[in-house]
Write an enzyme that holds these catalytic residues in place. Sequence first.
Site, PDB file in Angstrom:
ATOM      1  N   ASP A  30       0.825  -1.216   0.000  1.00 17.18           N
ATOM      2  CA  ASP A  30       0.000   0.000   0.000  1.00 17.18           C
ATOM      3  C   ASP A  30       0.857   1.264   0.000  1.00 17.18           C
ATOM      4  OD1 ASP A  30      -2.264  -1.545  -0.036  1.00 17.18           O
ATOM      5  OD2 ASP A  30      -2.615  -1.441   2.129  1.00 17.18           O
ATOM      6  N   LYS A  42     -14.027  -5.003   6.533  1.00 16.55           N
ATOM      7  CA  LYS A  42     -13.438  -5.310   5.227  1.00 16.55           C
ATOM      8  C   LYS A  42     -12.793  -6.687   5.362  1.00 16.55           C
ATOM      9  CE  LYS A  42     -10.502  -3.521   1.587  1.00 16.55           C
ATOM     10  NZ  LYS A  42      -9.775  -4.762   1.379  1.00 16.55           N
ATOM     11  N   CYS A 100       6.553 -40.052  19.197  1.00 23.25           N
ATOM     12  CA  CYS A 100       6.295 -38.730  19.780  1.00 23.25           C
ATOM     13  C   CYS A 100       4.846 -38.310  19.495  1.00 23.25           C
ATOM     14  CB  CYS A 100       7.254 -37.719  19.177  1.00 23.25           C
ATOM     15  SG  CYS A 100       6.990 -36.070  19.819  1.00 23.25           S
TER      16      CYS A 100
HETATM   17  N1  LIG Z   1       1.243  -7.881  -0.553  1.00 22.70           N
HETATM   18  C1  LIG Z   1       1.195  -7.721  -1.863  1.00 22.70           C
HETATM   19  O1  LIG Z   1       2.133  -8.000  -2.574  1.00 22.70           O
HETATM   20  C2  LIG Z   1      -0.052  -7.206  -2.479  1.00 22.70           C
HETATM   21  C3  LIG Z   1      -0.141  -7.075  -3.861  1.00 22.70           C
HETATM   22  C4  LIG Z   1      -1.318  -6.627  -4.401  1.00 22.70           C
HETATM   23  C5  LIG Z   1      -2.367  -6.283  -3.576  1.00 22.70           C
HETATM   24  N2  LIG Z   1      -2.237  -6.408  -2.221  1.00 22.70           N
HETATM   25  C6  LIG Z   1      -3.299  -6.045  -1.295  1.00 22.70           C
HETATM   26  O2  LIG Z   1      -4.538  -6.250  -1.889  1.00 22.70           O
HETATM   27  C7  LIG Z   1      -5.353  -5.167  -1.602  1.00 22.70           C
HETATM   28  C8  LIG Z   1      -5.667  -4.427  -2.838  1.00 22.70           C
HETATM   29  O3  LIG Z   1      -6.523  -5.211  -3.510  1.00 22.70           O
HETATM   30  P1  LIG Z   1      -7.881  -4.746  -4.075  1.00 22.70           P
HETATM   31  O4  LIG Z   1      -7.691  -4.015  -5.320  1.00 22.70           O
HETATM   32  O5  LIG Z   1      -8.679  -5.969  -4.081  1.00 22.70           O
HETATM   33  O6  LIG Z   1      -8.455  -3.701  -3.089  1.00 22.70           O
HETATM   34  P2  LIG Z   1      -8.864  -3.791  -1.618  1.00 22.70           P
HETATM   35  O7  LIG Z   1      -8.704  -5.154  -1.080  1.00 22.70           O
HETATM   36  O8  LIG Z   1      -8.141  -2.740  -0.909  1.00 22.70           O
HETATM   37  O9  LIG Z   1     -10.408  -3.456  -1.662  1.00 22.70           O
HETATM   38  C9  LIG Z   1     -11.361  -3.996  -2.519  1.00 22.70           C
HETATM   39  C10 LIG Z   1     -11.814  -5.330  -2.109  1.00 22.70           C
HETATM   40  O10 LIG Z   1     -12.326  -5.366  -0.809  1.00 22.70           O
HETATM   41  C11 LIG Z   1     -13.165  -6.492  -0.711  1.00 22.70           C
HETATM   42  N3  LIG Z   1     -14.096  -6.370   0.402  1.00 22.70           N
HETATM   43  C12 LIG Z   1     -14.033  -7.062   1.563  1.00 22.70           C
HETATM   44  N4  LIG Z   1     -15.023  -6.751   2.381  1.00 22.70           N
HETATM   45  C13 LIG Z   1     -15.774  -5.822   1.741  1.00 22.70           C
HETATM   46  C14 LIG Z   1     -16.948  -5.121   2.100  1.00 22.70           C
HETATM   47  N5  LIG Z   1     -17.545  -5.298   3.278  1.00 22.70           N
HETATM   48  N6  LIG Z   1     -17.436  -4.252   1.198  1.00 22.70           N
HETATM   49  C15 LIG Z   1     -16.830  -4.068   0.013  1.00 22.70           C
HETATM   50  N7  LIG Z   1     -15.711  -4.690  -0.371  1.00 22.70           N
HETATM   51  C16 LIG Z   1     -15.183  -5.576   0.489  1.00 22.70           C
HETATM   52  C17 LIG Z   1     -13.799  -6.621  -2.042  1.00 22.70           C
HETATM   53  O11 LIG Z   1     -13.785  -7.947  -2.468  1.00 22.70           O
HETATM   54  C18 LIG Z   1     -12.961  -5.783  -2.947  1.00 22.70           C
HETATM   55  O12 LIG Z   1     -12.478  -6.495  -4.033  1.00 22.70           O
HETATM   56  C19 LIG Z   1      -4.630  -4.275  -0.656  1.00 22.70           C
HETATM   57  O13 LIG Z   1      -4.935  -4.626   0.668  1.00 22.70           O
HETATM   58  C20 LIG Z   1      -3.208  -4.605  -0.975  1.00 22.70           C
HETATM   59  O14 LIG Z   1      -2.372  -4.366   0.116  1.00 22.70           O
HETATM   60  C21 LIG Z   1      -1.110  -6.849  -1.687  1.00 22.70           C
HETATM   61 ZN   LIG Z   2       9.029 -35.769  20.690  1.00 25.57          ZN
END
Ligand SMILES: NC(=O)c1ccc[n+]([C@@H]2O[C@H](COP(=O)([O-])OP(=O)(O)OC[C@H]3O[C@@H](n4cnc5c(N)ncnc54)[C@H](O)[C@@H]3O)[C@@H](O)[C@H]2O)c1
Ligand SMILES: [Zn+2]
EC number: 6.5.1.2
Length: 734
Positions: free
Chosen positions: A35, A111, A424
Amino acid sequence: MDIGARIKELREKIEYHNKKYYEEDAPEITDFEYDSILRELKNLELEYPELATPESPTKRVGGKAKRGAKQIAHDVPMLSLDDRFSREEVADFITKIQKEVENPVFIVEHKIDGLSVALRYRGGEFAEGMTRGDGISYGEDITDNLMMIDTVPLSIPEKLPYLEVRGEVYMDNAAFEAVNERQEEIEGKIFANPRNCAAGTLRQLDPGVVAERDLSIFVFNLQAIQGKEFTSHAETLDWLATQGFAVPKYITCTTEEGVWDAITLIDETRGELPFGIDGAVVKLDNLADREKLGASSKVPRWAIAYKYPPEEKATKVLDIEVNVGRTGRLTPLAILEPVRLAGTTVSRASLHNQDQIDRLDIRIGDTVIVRKAAEIIPEIVRVIKEQRAHGTTPFKIPDRCPVCGAPALRGEDAADIRCSGINCPAQLARLIIHFASRGAMDIEGLGPAAVHSLMDKGYIKDIADIYYLKNYRDEFIASGITPRSRKQVAPYKDGRARKQKEPDYTASTDNLLAAIERSKEQNLERLINGFGIPNIGKQTGSILEENFPDIQAIAKISYDKYKQLQDSEKQLKKERSKLAKLLKTSTKPEDVELLSEMDKQLSDIGKELKANGDIKGIGEVSIKAIAAFFAEPQTKVILERLEEAGVTMKSRSAGKVIDDRLEGATFVLTGTLQTLSRGEATQLIQEHGGRVAGSVSKKTTYLLAGEGAGDKMNKAQSLGITIITEAEFLHMIE
Ligand SMILES: NC(=O)c1ccc[n+]([C@@H]2O[C@H](COP(=O)([O-])OP(=O)(O)OC[C@H]3O[C@@H](n4cnc5c(N)ncnc54)[C@H](O)[C@@H]3O)[C@@H](O)[C@H]2O)c1
Ligand SMILES: [Zn+2]
């Protein structure tokens, strides 16, 4: 760096991590780190709008449908959410909405950290389901997998012509732990967190795997509907609940303060949830207003996601406990003075292994900094050395298993320390699964599910019990060894359950019992591998079998004796070389006699050393492990019972002679043979009257060479020794 280059670099980084996260379900960095990178890019693009492009990852949903997977076209886009990281940023969103909409009502929800999916119903029946994919055009068809999830209703009471809902498939903490425990036992892939596990499970192609792993769904949005109308989001959630969907709890608010209180409340209570969340979602409630505000290519303008920051706090290490995992690995766990962190009370943190403890120099009584982000397990970041009390000592993982008392052994170069106890309790299931597995005793039908079932019912309490199962044949025929659970049978597409016949377990029981009987004849190489001694696998098993007549002889290996003998040998060699020098000038008969006496002693020591494991291909660490394993009282009990049951304890090398075709021939083996293991080749040579030697000399008759033959091959060539392939060898004894 110039701004353009930085922007390019950030975009590439994000694309890379998107791929890891969305397509491979195997992220390399934490969400918080991801993020931050995304945010830097977003800010730069805002500051330098001339450098923004529509292809930027800030403008597009991050995923992609898997290549080769069947795709389904979206008719309602599945967008992402705009992230907020502070109260100001949330307030900014609220104010903006308040400017455009009269008296807006906001809904705040959990979320849920999982995988976004859409479900379609026709005439009230579940018709198809898909992933988000690129969010705009296509998602992957995962209908069959979704049908295996208990909380996806296959049929709903109101038979509307069409309904599309969107939800988050997730795995609760308990289910996640169960999957990883299973994975550990079968030495499979360990998932980093519940989100990756849920996504990985849903996107693989076998619905049976989904049925085995407990996935759940929350439905958080109504995407499209025919035959019914709603005016607010809250109404839709309430109605969806009446149709059998699990919907997230929601809090209704009308002011910025109210929204912030709701976000804080969720933060403070999220530790009590049985599943993970990675933030709170704030949404505008009124559906007509949502329509009016619309969306960008990536996110709606009527909702945001607030992400909780990772937290760090100081606390005290009260104790360090050592646990034994299912693989027998000893893992140190810091017991902490409880602190509130990221919504949970943290009172323990894994220290992973001895290397980690040494690296951070963590001691009992230390004050440490603990860190926890939304999705990760708490970790100790560092020790505050200035606050260390006097008289503390470095922590060492004990050399005995805290559960069963067997020696805990460290691998040759591995950081892991593992219990060697064959009985074990901490690792029994895995030990038994491993014993029966293909590389060991190869008992068909005794896989993980059967082992668990037999253990649960008390039929197997240790490895030897396998060979006494035949006493319960009637019971197994009556009830089955692994009665298929209802879940494993997929329902029809329309949701009707398939009828199951009354099962007959006679054949499956007899097949398993026969496979068990057959396994008694397995060679020592497999038996030794089956014991699961840390660091001792098939290869060492094979060398041991080549050099010892039976298990009993191997069980006599003593590490102390081995060290002692090594010392005496060293000493004696020194004395001998002194005497040999002396003999160059003197010819006293008693000295000559002494020298030959010494040679005899040396040869005796050599033999004894060999009997204690001093054999090429077996290192000191292995000798120690073998000796410790066989000296354990629990090993002795199991061995006796295995022998009583008739399990082969003799080496193939001590085996029968079939004919004397190879009489007088000395073979040396090198490289990897195509079909035979070294143990098997040795056995064949000996059964036909030949001998096997360890190194090439003038006395060698044949060099049996496989792939990757090296030094021995060169030596054989220089000595003019006949080199044969496995095929030629097999032909010789045909
Ligand atoms: N660590 C990594 O390498 C990496 C890479 C890419 C993305 N990410 C993570 O993935 C996320 C980004 O992904 P994104 O584009 O899906 O966005 P997001 O997860 O930030 O938000 C959108 C998602 O939230 C979900 N969601 C869960 N509860 C919900 C609710 N009550 N109402 C509405 N939506 C809800 C939905 O499915 C929607 O797709 C971030 O948290 C990011 O950090 C991490
Ligand atoms: Zn043991």
